[in-house]
Design a protein around this motif. Sequence first.
Motif, mmCIF file in Angstrom:
data_model
loop_
_atom_site.group_PDB
_atom_site.id
_atom_site.type_symbol
_atom_site.label_atom_id
_atom_site.label_comp_id
_atom_site.label_asym_id
_atom_site.label_seq_id
_atom_site.Cartn_x
_atom_site.Cartn_y
_atom_site.Cartn_z
ATOM 1 N N UNK A 80 -68.171 6.788 -7.824
ATOM 2 C CA UNK A 80 -68.773 7.295 -9.348
ATOM 3 C C UNK A 80 -67.899 6.872 -10.271
ATOM 4 N N UNK A 81 -66.515 6.866 -10.094
ATOM 5 C CA UNK A 81 -65.453 6.518 -11.154
ATOM 6 C C UNK A 81 -65.545 4.898 -11.493
ATOM 7 N N UNK A 82 -65.889 4.307 -10.063
ATOM 8 C CA UNK A 82 -65.991 2.785 -10.457
ATOM 9 C C UNK A 82 -67.411 2.257 -10.971
ATOM 10 N N UNK A 83 -68.433 3.060 -10.854
ATOM 11 C CA UNK A 83 -69.636 2.978 -11.482
ATOM 12 C C UNK A 83 -69.256 3.310 -12.917
ATOM 13 N N UNK A 84 -68.673 4.263 -13.381
ATOM 14 C CA UNK A 84 -68.605 4.697 -14.836
ATOM 15 C C UNK A 84 -67.573 3.780 -15.504
ATOM 16 N N UNK A 85 -66.623 3.324 -14.802
ATOM 17 C CA UNK A 85 -65.712 2.099 -15.470
ATOM 18 C C UNK A 85 -66.381 0.882 -15.791
ATOM 19 N N UNK A 86 -67.107 0.235 -14.670
ATOM 20 C CA UNK A 86 -67.916 -0.680 -14.833
ATOM 21 C C UNK A 86 -68.806 -0.960 -15.570
ATOM 22 N N UNK A 142 -63.377 -4.107 -0.115
ATOM 23 C CA UNK A 142 -64.118 -5.740 0.034
ATOM 24 C C UNK A 142 -63.712 -6.513 -1.002
ATOM 25 N N UNK A 143 -63.085 -6.095 -1.772
ATOM 26 C CA UNK A 143 -62.662 -7.112 -3.207
ATOM 27 C C UNK A 143 -62.023 -8.293 -2.678
ATOM 28 N N UNK A 182 -77.572 6.916 -3.194
ATOM 29 C CA UNK A 182 -77.862 6.950 -4.907
ATOM 30 C C UNK A 182 -77.431 5.513 -5.158
ATOM 31 N N UNK A 183 -77.630 4.505 -4.313
ATOM 32 C CA UNK A 183 -77.514 2.962 -4.893
ATOM 33 C C UNK A 183 -78.725 2.698 -5.799
ATOM 34 N N UNK A 184 -79.748 2.938 -5.769
ATOM 35 C CA UNK A 184 -80.937 2.810 -6.586
ATOM 36 C C UNK A 184 -80.618 3.369 -7.926
ATOM 37 N N UNK A 185 -80.260 4.457 -8.320
ATOM 38 C CA UNK A 185 -79.819 5.201 -9.536
ATOM 39 C C UNK A 185 -78.604 4.684 -9.883
ATOM 40 N N UNK A 186 -77.380 4.120 -9.007
ATOM 41 C CA UNK A 186 -76.282 3.634 -9.564
ATOM 42 C C UNK A 186 -76.691 2.129 -10.293
ATOM 43 N N UNK A 187 -77.511 1.408 -9.630
ATOM 44 C CA UNK A 187 -77.763 0.055 -10.054
ATOM 45 C C UNK A 187 -78.728 0.269 -11.486
ATOM 46 N N UNK A 188 -79.486 1.308 -11.455
ATOM 47 C CA UNK A 188 -80.066 1.390 -12.784
ATOM 48 C C UNK A 188 -79.371 1.792 -13.950
ATOM 49 N N UNK A 189 -78.419 2.656 -13.673
ATOM 50 C CA UNK A 189 -77.385 2.980 -14.733
ATOM 51 C C UNK A 189 -76.437 1.694 -14.898
ATOM 52 N N UNK A 215 -69.334 -0.439 -3.764
ATOM 53 C CA UNK A 215 -69.161 0.844 -3.750
ATOM 54 C C UNK A 215 -70.260 1.771 -3.238
ATOM 55 N N UNK A 216 -71.605 1.339 -3.413
ATOM 56 C CA UNK A 216 -72.811 2.231 -2.965
ATOM 57 C C UNK A 216 -73.658 1.650 -1.976
#
Length: 391
Positions: free
Chosen positions: A5-11, A187-188, A128-135, A122-123
Amino acid sequence: MQAHWQALTVLTVARTSLGFQFQSVASVSPDLVAQLGLDYADLGTLIGLYFVPGMALALPGAALGRRFGDKRVVGFGLVLMVAGGLLTAWASDYAALAAGRLVSGFGAVLLNVLMSKMVTDWFAGRREIVLAMAVFVNSFPIGVGLATLLLGPLAGLAGWSAALAATAALALGALLLVGLAYAKHPNDGSRASAAATIAPREVVLVCLAGAIWGIFNGSFSVMFGFAPTFLAGEGLSVTAVGLLIGIATWLAAGSVQVGGILAQRWNRPAMLMAIGALGWAACLVALALGAGMSGAALIEAGLLMGLPVGVIMSLPSQALRPESRALGLGLFYTWLYVGHALMPPAAGWLQDATGSPSAPLLFTALLVAAMLPAYGLFQAISGAAPGAGRR
């Protein structure tokens, strides 16, 4: 906060700088036309130039991340966005503006492709991947909305150069945010062990899906790029125009999330595609007709246009096998950049050729409506029931 969730927020926060910088030229377009003598074809070309590099870099962009590391290449992309923003702010003619937009665009395509991959890392495997990608996808219209609300008034107070310089400042802030707050995923920068292959049928299907996504994004660019000048010609003030477009952009961002929720509850993607495509096309026609309906039509377009985004973004998963997904998604994103790069100049040329400020909007309405039969063709070729997908 959990790491994903931190990664999603930052990106997501960092990627708003992309939408903010993209919309900057449209937000100050009346000043550029008046002070630099640009015509509408020039304006459309400047808008589209931001995404021209994507046509060449969408496919190799992932390879750059694999070779040098996703976070490192994203940081380099943000450096290019800072440099391009400063070039446009210091520009004194069309050529300098174009050069700055191209430099910024090279950076933006690295963000667009690699940040999508980073969020997926990350997802992947999480519900939660669908929600993450929508955000994450909504970070672009949020950036556009911020630009339309802030840059017009800033240009009025301090000039268009200051407004364009603000895009470099935001990209610099995003660079610091990613550098300090984003932790690399395991995986980076990993290397693929085998060459990817893609079947001819998959190419056809992903090109159809990509063409729909390219039309959607190109139409987004034309509507929000040409609406300010059209509405100003209708007698609205710069502040009122910025407020209307900002509201419409925020509503579009909200409608993306609503569309995702409805797609899960209804399981009727074709209905969402029809409502979104035909409803948006009708709003564009009403906007072009003016007669006091322009503001309401723009707001209604914002309410409807985002509904099919989740449906469109799910199409590659129906078309591609897991082993061909990376290459197929690179092809999918190439079409996005084709739409972004070519539709605004075509719309500007059409306005110059016809002398009608409504021509770009009517042209866009026709293409938006065409997304629906393209979607039907995709489903017919894929042989999949609506809502079906490959795992």
